[in-house]
Motif scaffolding. Structure first.
Motif, mmCIF file in Angstrom:
data_model
loop_
_atom_site.group_PDB
_atom_site.id
_atom_site.type_symbol
_atom_site.label_atom_id
_atom_site.label_comp_id
_atom_site.label_asym_id
_atom_site.label_seq_id
_atom_site.Cartn_x
_atom_site.Cartn_y
_atom_site.Cartn_z
ATOM 1 N N ASN A 477 0.931 -9.949 32.115
ATOM 2 C CA ASN A 477 2.087 -9.492 31.337
ATOM 3 C C ASN A 477 3.085 -8.782 32.257
ATOM 4 N N ASP A 478 4.291 -8.547 31.711
ATOM 5 C CA ASP A 478 5.366 -7.798 32.380
ATOM 6 C C ASP A 478 5.709 -8.400 33.741
ATOM 7 N N SER A 507 4.802 -13.319 30.224
ATOM 8 C CA SER A 507 3.422 -12.969 29.874
ATOM 9 C C SER A 507 2.680 -14.200 29.387
ATOM 10 N N ASN A 508 1.375 -14.105 29.368
ATOM 11 C CA ASN A 508 0.532 -15.155 28.797
ATOM 12 C C ASN A 508 -0.609 -14.471 28.050
ATOM 13 N N GLU A 513 3.506 -15.785 21.274
ATOM 14 C CA GLU A 513 2.063 -15.666 21.113
ATOM 15 C C GLU A 513 1.325 -16.989 21.330
ATOM 16 N N ILE A 514 1.921 -17.823 22.188
ATOM 17 C CA ILE A 514 1.272 -19.075 22.574
ATOM 18 C C ILE A 514 0.543 -18.856 23.902
ATOM 19 N N TYR A 515 -0.749 -19.187 23.921
ATOM 20 C CA TYR A 515 -1.539 -19.011 25.142
ATOM 21 C C TYR A 515 -1.536 -20.326 25.921
#
Length: 596
Positions: A477-478, A507-508, A513-515
């Motif tokens: 993230n970030d 981010s992941n 909110e998709i991984y």
């Protein structure tokens, strides 16, 4: 009573006088006999290849001592050439010089009565040994002519020969290798050798507790330095200890690297090749089969350990690279192509730091990536096809700190019998700050990471000579990219916004909110090495998880290299985007005006 003691004393004196006369006689008259026998033994036991010479022989039968002055064992060059023509010459021959050879406490009675030579100690003073090695292919094949053993050569003279201790101190040793008409030489000084319990008899050669008739050979070499024939590299160590009874070899302060500095190395090479510098505090080999090593140059050991050291690899892109096809040259394939057999049950890596340096021709700076304090094991390291039929995989399980920060746990599996170079690699990288990679990104790509938290990386891959495939997971993230400055020293806020908000996912899972999971199917560039191919396949997974498509990657690279051009392009994108949104709102307003 007095007469009895008188006769006892007379008999005793007669015996003593007789013994003294016998000793005197043998001391004077056995000397030529001993000299003749010695030369006969040397000639017979070596097939006539060697000649024994010495200045003087001091023989004391009473004490069982003999001293040779300025002794010399010389290979007969005429006999050697005859053996070469007959395809019977050994690969190695020796020329030995001694200031003094001391033989202490041998028993004349054992020789006379039982034909057994028993000696307590042999001491070599100021020995000078020259070993000449000349390879003969016929020694690798099975010969119809069976060579006699040492015992078979001496059995007509002695039933057995036993020496309890042989001491050879401060040896000057010279090794010359003759290959294709060229001779290379290695010299060693102050070598110390101790040999314990030498036995030559009918059964000693087949005694598994002995190595060539000896119970133990202990060798100590205090220092060694050697310039390799290529003119670039040097090898050295501080000390070497070899013990055949314990079957151990121990090197300390081992070094292998160029004789010159990095800039001079590449300047002389005039091409971008990998420069290697290896340094280890300890290199240990345990349970080494010395017999196979000496007889067939085969390395068979239960354990090898390298401890407390570093491996530094460097490349310089200011010089041209002449690519060659690397397919079929992966580490396990090269091991299988080795001419000599190698079988190591376990190879231990203990606190070894591995660093790759690369100098950028474009930006004039050097970047580096490091794997610090690597520890782990390699198992079934062998090219022995018989052993590989039981287990055909060589495996590696290693742990290190990437850039001194994140914990990397990597596993490799190499199918040693695969014709396509099949292998597997998997691993995890623990939490770390992404800015640690600026050490390699900024010098080489002129782009850095402003911020980013790597939570975890996990990959599970397979590969062959032609392609690599598998899955890649990257939790972070970030993530913010730090772009280079423009010519006026300022950074473009618009370009930074586009790169960090549009070209990459910060981010992941992403903002939606998709991984993202990397599904890798990477086709190898034939000129790329095994490790470069491995890295490129993992990099493909990183790109997929960060949402960097090939089109986005091209824009990102363009942004890093020419901020001014992308800045104007980005402004055009913003203007077009603004017009697009304005057009939507205008259409919406007109539609609303047309409503009743």
């Amino acid at each position: 009573m007095k007469s009895v003691w008188k006769w006892v004393l007379i008999v005793f004196l007669v015996l003593v006088i007789g013994i003294l006369m016998l000793i005197w006689y043998y001391g004077r008259n056995w000397k030529p006999i001993v000299e003749t026998k010695l030369k006969e033994v040397v000639h017979k036991s070596t097939g006539g290849l060697y000649i024994l010479k010495y200045e003087d022989l001091d023989l004391n039968i009473a004490l069982g001592n003999a001293t040779f002055w300025n002794a010399e064992l010389i290979p007969d060059s005429v006999v050697y050439q005859q053996q070469v023509l007959a395809k019977e010459a050994p690969n190695n021959r020796y020329h030995i010089k001694l200031k003094m050879l001391k033989i202490r406490q041998f028993s004349l009675m054992d020789i006379l009565l039982d034909k057994r030579l028993n000696i307590k100690t042999i001491v070599f003073e100021e020995p000078n040994i020259h070993l000449v090695s000349e390879y003969h292919a016929y020694n690798d094949t099975i010969s119809d002519h069976t060579q006699k053993t040492l015992y078979e050569n001496v059995k007509d003279i002695f039933k057995s020969i036993n020496v309890k201790h042989i001491k050879i101190d401060n040896v000057k040793f010279k090794y010359s290798k003759i290959e294709e008409g060229h001779t290379s030489t290695i010299s060693l000084n102050q070598v110390n050798i101790n040999v314990h319990d030498v036995l030559v008899d009918e059964t000693s050669l087949t005694d598994t507790s002995r190595l060539y008739y000896t119970k133990m050979v202990d060798v100590q070499i205090p220092k060694f330095e050697y310039d390799l024939p290529d003119g670039y590299y040097r090898a050295r160590f501080e000390s070497l200890r070899i013990n055949t009874r314990e079957q151990n070899v121990l090197f300390t302060k081992v070094f292998y690297g160029p004789k010159m500095g990095k800039n001079a190395f590449f300047k002389q090479k005039r091409q971008n090749v990998t420069m290697a510098v290896l340094a280890f505090d300890t290199l240990r080999i345990e349970h080494l089969d010395f017999r196979r090593l000496i007889d067939n140059q085969q390395t068979v050991a239960s354990k090898v350990q390298i401890k407390n050291g570093s491996v530094d690899l460097s490349a310089d892109k200011r010089y041209p690279k002449y690519p060659v096809v690397k397919v079929g040259h992966s580490p396990h394939q090269q091991l299988m192509h080795a001419k000599k057999l190698l079988r190591l049950d376990t190879f231990l890596v203990d606190n070894i730091s591995i660093t790759y340096h690369e100098f950028s021709a474009k930006f004039g700076r050097e970047g580096a990536i490091s794997f610090d304090g690597a520890r782990g094991t390699l198992t079934n390291v062998t090219n022995d096809t018989i052993a590989l039929k039981k287990d055909q995989f060589m495996r590696a399980d290693l742990v290190a700190k990437v850039m001194g920060s994140g914990r990397l746990h990597a596993k490799f599996g190499f199918d040693m019998l695969s014709k396509t170079g099949y292998h597997t690699y998997s691993g995890t990288l623990g939490a770390m700050n992404a800015t640690a990679f600026n050490r390699i990104l900024q010098p080489l790509l002129n782009v850095g990471i402003a911020s980013g938290n790597i939570k975890k990386i996990a990959y599970n891959m397979e590969g062959t000579d032609r392609k690599n495939w598998g899955s890649f997971k990257f939790d972070y993230n970030d993530l913010k990219i730090d772009l280079p400055k423009k010519e006026n020293g300022k950074k473009s806020k618009i370009v930074s916004f586009l790169v960090n908000q549009i070209l990459i996912n910060d981010s992941n899972p992403d903002a939606n909110e998709i991984y993202h999971v990397g599904k890798i199917n990477y086709r190898r560039v034939p000129e790329h090495t095994f490790f470069k191919t491995l890295w490129q396949s993992l990099l493909d997974g990183i790109k997929q998880c960060a949402g960097i498509s090939p089109e986005r990657e091209a824009k990102l690279i363009g942004t890093a290299e020419t901020v001014k051009e992308v800045s104007s392009e980005a402004k055009g994108v913003v203007q077009k985007t603004g017009k697009f949104f304005k057009g939507i709102f205008k259409k919406k307003e007109k539609a609303e005006e047309g409503k009743p």
